[in-house]
Design an enzyme around this catalytic site. Structure first.
Site, PDB file in Angstrom:
ATOM      1  N   THR A   1      10.216  -8.689  28.757  1.00 48.11           N
ATOM      2  CA  THR A   1      11.373  -9.578  28.628  1.00 48.11           C
ATOM      3  C   THR A   1      12.629  -8.870  29.103  1.00 48.11           C
ATOM      4  O   THR A   1      13.423  -9.415  29.874  1.00 48.11           O
ATOM      5  CB  THR A   1      11.531 -10.054  27.175  1.00 48.11           C
ATOM      6  OG1 THR A   1      10.426 -10.893  26.832  1.00 48.11           O
ATOM      7  CG2 THR A   1      12.830 -10.845  26.998  1.00 48.11           C
TER       8      THR A   1
ATOM      9  N   SER B   1       4.298  -5.405  31.642  1.00 47.48           N
ATOM     10  CA  SER B   1       4.262  -5.181  30.193  1.00 47.48           C
ATOM     11  C   SER B   1       3.065  -4.326  29.819  1.00 47.48           C
ATOM     12  O   SER B   1       1.966  -4.529  30.346  1.00 47.48           O
ATOM     13  CB  SER B   1       4.178  -6.523  29.463  1.00 47.48           C
ATOM     14  OG  SER B   1       3.974  -6.332  28.074  1.00 47.48           O
ATOM     15  N   ALA B   2       3.258  -3.395  28.891  1.00 48.28           N
ATOM     16  CA  ALA B   2       2.158  -2.525  28.460  1.00 48.28           C
ATOM     17  C   ALA B   2       1.157  -3.255  27.571  1.00 48.28           C
ATOM     18  O   ALA B   2      -0.053  -3.100  27.720  1.00 48.28           O
ATOM     19  CB  ALA B   2       2.715  -1.303  27.729  1.00 48.28           C
ATOM     20  N   HIS B   3       1.658  -4.075  26.645  1.00 51.11           N
ATOM     21  CA  HIS B   3       0.751  -4.626  25.630  1.00 51.11           C
ATOM     22  C   HIS B   3      -0.194  -5.689  26.169  1.00 51.11           C
ATOM     23  O   HIS B   3      -1.203  -6.015  25.539  1.00 51.11           O
ATOM     24  CB  HIS B   3       1.534  -5.150  24.418  1.00 51.11           C
ATOM     25  CG  HIS B   3       2.188  -6.476  24.610  1.00 51.11           C
ATOM     26  ND1 HIS B   3       1.584  -7.656  24.247  1.00 51.11           N
ATOM     27  CD2 HIS B   3       3.402  -6.809  25.095  1.00 51.11           C
ATOM     28  CE1 HIS B   3       2.409  -8.662  24.505  1.00 51.11           C
ATOM     29  NE2 HIS B   3       3.510  -8.178  25.029  1.00 51.11           N
TER      30      HIS B   3
ATOM     31  N   CYS C   1       5.110 -16.691  23.383  1.00 53.82           N
ATOM     32  CA  CYS C   1       6.541 -16.579  23.127  1.00 53.82           C
ATOM     33  C   CYS C   1       7.154 -17.911  22.702  1.00 53.82           C
ATOM     34  O   CYS C   1       8.247 -17.953  22.163  1.00 53.82           O
ATOM     35  CB  CYS C   1       7.253 -16.051  24.372  1.00 53.82           C
ATOM     36  SG  CYS C   1       6.705 -14.390  24.838  1.00 53.82           S
TER      37      CYS C   1
END
Length: 402
Positions: A85, A221-223, A350
């Site tokens: 984000t 994004s890592a997750h 989200c």
């Protein structure tokens, strides 16, 4: 209050987040110990003392790993953020303002700088685009076809002399459509504008190479890859006009201030490396599972595929299945399936608490009522063939609830 899932629970919401992998946990383990040992390896990477230099070395090693995995020309093109984000917000606002300033210095600033985003972008792109409108920019939200694809001709028609930035996601998080990023970027550059892509969902599921794409910026994004939450990546090509969005101590070469999360960054690098290394094998494993689910689920009364995905198709992500279940709202289905031991979603995590139908589906021409019947099944590294077979039976039961 505590919630637990037993060993039989089947998690099919990887597009929302992926479980931390064993490899990532192992990479982060040295940075997760408490007490004196932790400060010796997890100090502030901007400090000059020995613990700080060790933390800095770990940070820069992770940056090099990520740069190599993503195809960046140099490690300094990788900026670590608090998540995708922030990476998206930073890119949209930073690139637009940077391009505006560059044109001003050349004496070529248009009266109303123009930005283009696709109508099916994540809110992390759409919201900063709206913010730019309040700053005097004109924003075009590019429509898509019924299957969630941006048409190259539509972008060509939307581009104009005043366009400074275009942002189109690499792959959609709800229906899985994969956009022709290299082609869209080339067209954008031919008009003298910058190009950004939100590549969060594509990484690890489709070929990703920022240099081959020839994009000016990209967000990750890592997750979503089995890495830790709270860590993201902004690829920013060297010498690209950019105005820093996060101001303060001047970390990340002055492009993103804030003390870096060394443990999280190390885990992020491990996740990116594994995702890229396993992408081809994992995609080949997941694609038949996707095709099986589409075939079996659409045999059920009232269940329709939201998009037409040909068996073996490379035009859609290999891990996402999206259907509309007639007569049942998403929330009802999700809760019923959860009670049966299956975790799925109705769309982007989200906005999962919103009562509004998906803006992605509405942009694709799906009616408001049908959009409320959406169900997204997304698979990942730990999804098995048995899991998807069991899910088909579970959806039958959920649709015939008594």
């Amino acid at each position: 209050m505590s919630f637990t899932c037993d060993d039989t629970y089947v998690y099919l919401d990887y597009a929302a987040t992926a479980p931390l992998t064993e490899e990532v946990a192992a990479a982060m383990a040295p940075y997760q110990v408490g007490g004196r040992e932790n400060i010796l390896v997890n100090a502030n990477a901007n400090s000059l003392h020995t613990p700080g230099r060790k933390a800095f070395a770990a940070l820069e090693a992770a940056r090099k790993t990520v740069a190599t995995a993503l195809g960046a020309t140099r490690p300094t093109e990788i900026i670590f953020t608090s998540g995708a984000t922030e990476a998206d917000d930073t890119a949209i606002i930073g690139l637009a303002l940077g391009a505006q300033e560059a044109l001003r210095l050349k004496g070529a600033l248009p009266q109303t700088p123009h930005v283009i985003v696709s109508a099916i972008e994540h809110d992390a792109v759409l919201a900063p685009a709206h913010k730019l409108e309040t700053l005097g920019f004109r924003v075009t939200r590019l429509g898509v076809d019924a299957h969630g694809f941006v048409e190259v001709r539509a972008l060509e028609e939307a581009l104009c002399d005043d366009t400074v930035l275009v942002s189109v996601q690499a792959a959609n998080s709800e229906v899985g459509s994969i956009q022709p990023i290299a082609q869209l970027a080339a067209l954008t550059h031919a008009h003298g504008a910058l190009f950004h892509t939100d590549a969060v969902q594509a990484l690890g599921k489709a070929p990703v190479n920022v240099n081959a794409w020839d994009v000016d910026a990209a967000s990750f994004s890592a997750h979503k890859l089995g890495g830790p939450k709270g860590v993201g990546i902004l690829y920013l090509r060297a010498r690209t006009p950019f105005e820093p969005y996060m101001l303060g101590g001047g970390q990340e070469s002055g492009l993103r201030s804030g003390t870096q999360n060394v443990a999280g960054v190390v885990g992020c690098a491990a996740a990116v490396f594994d995702a890229q290394s396993l992408q081809e094998v994992e995609s080949a494993r997941l694609r038949p599972l996707r095709d099986y689910l589409y075939a079996e689920l659409t045999r059920l009364d009232g269940v329709d595929a939201t998009v037409e995905v040909e068996p073996g198709s490379y035009d859609f992500l290999p891990n996402i299945v999206h259907v509309l279940v007639q007569g049942l709202e998403s929330e009802t289905l999700i809760l019923r399936l959860d009670m049966l031991g299956f975790g799925v979603s109705g769309g982007s995590a989200c906005s999962s608490l919103s009562l509004e139908p998906s803006h992605v589906l509405r942009a694709m021409g799906v009616s408001t009522d049908r959009a409320r019947e959406a169900l997204r099944i997304s698979m990942g590294r730990y999804t098995t063939e048995e899991d998807v077979h069991r899910f088909v039976d579970a959806l039958k039961q959920a649709c015939n609830w008594e």
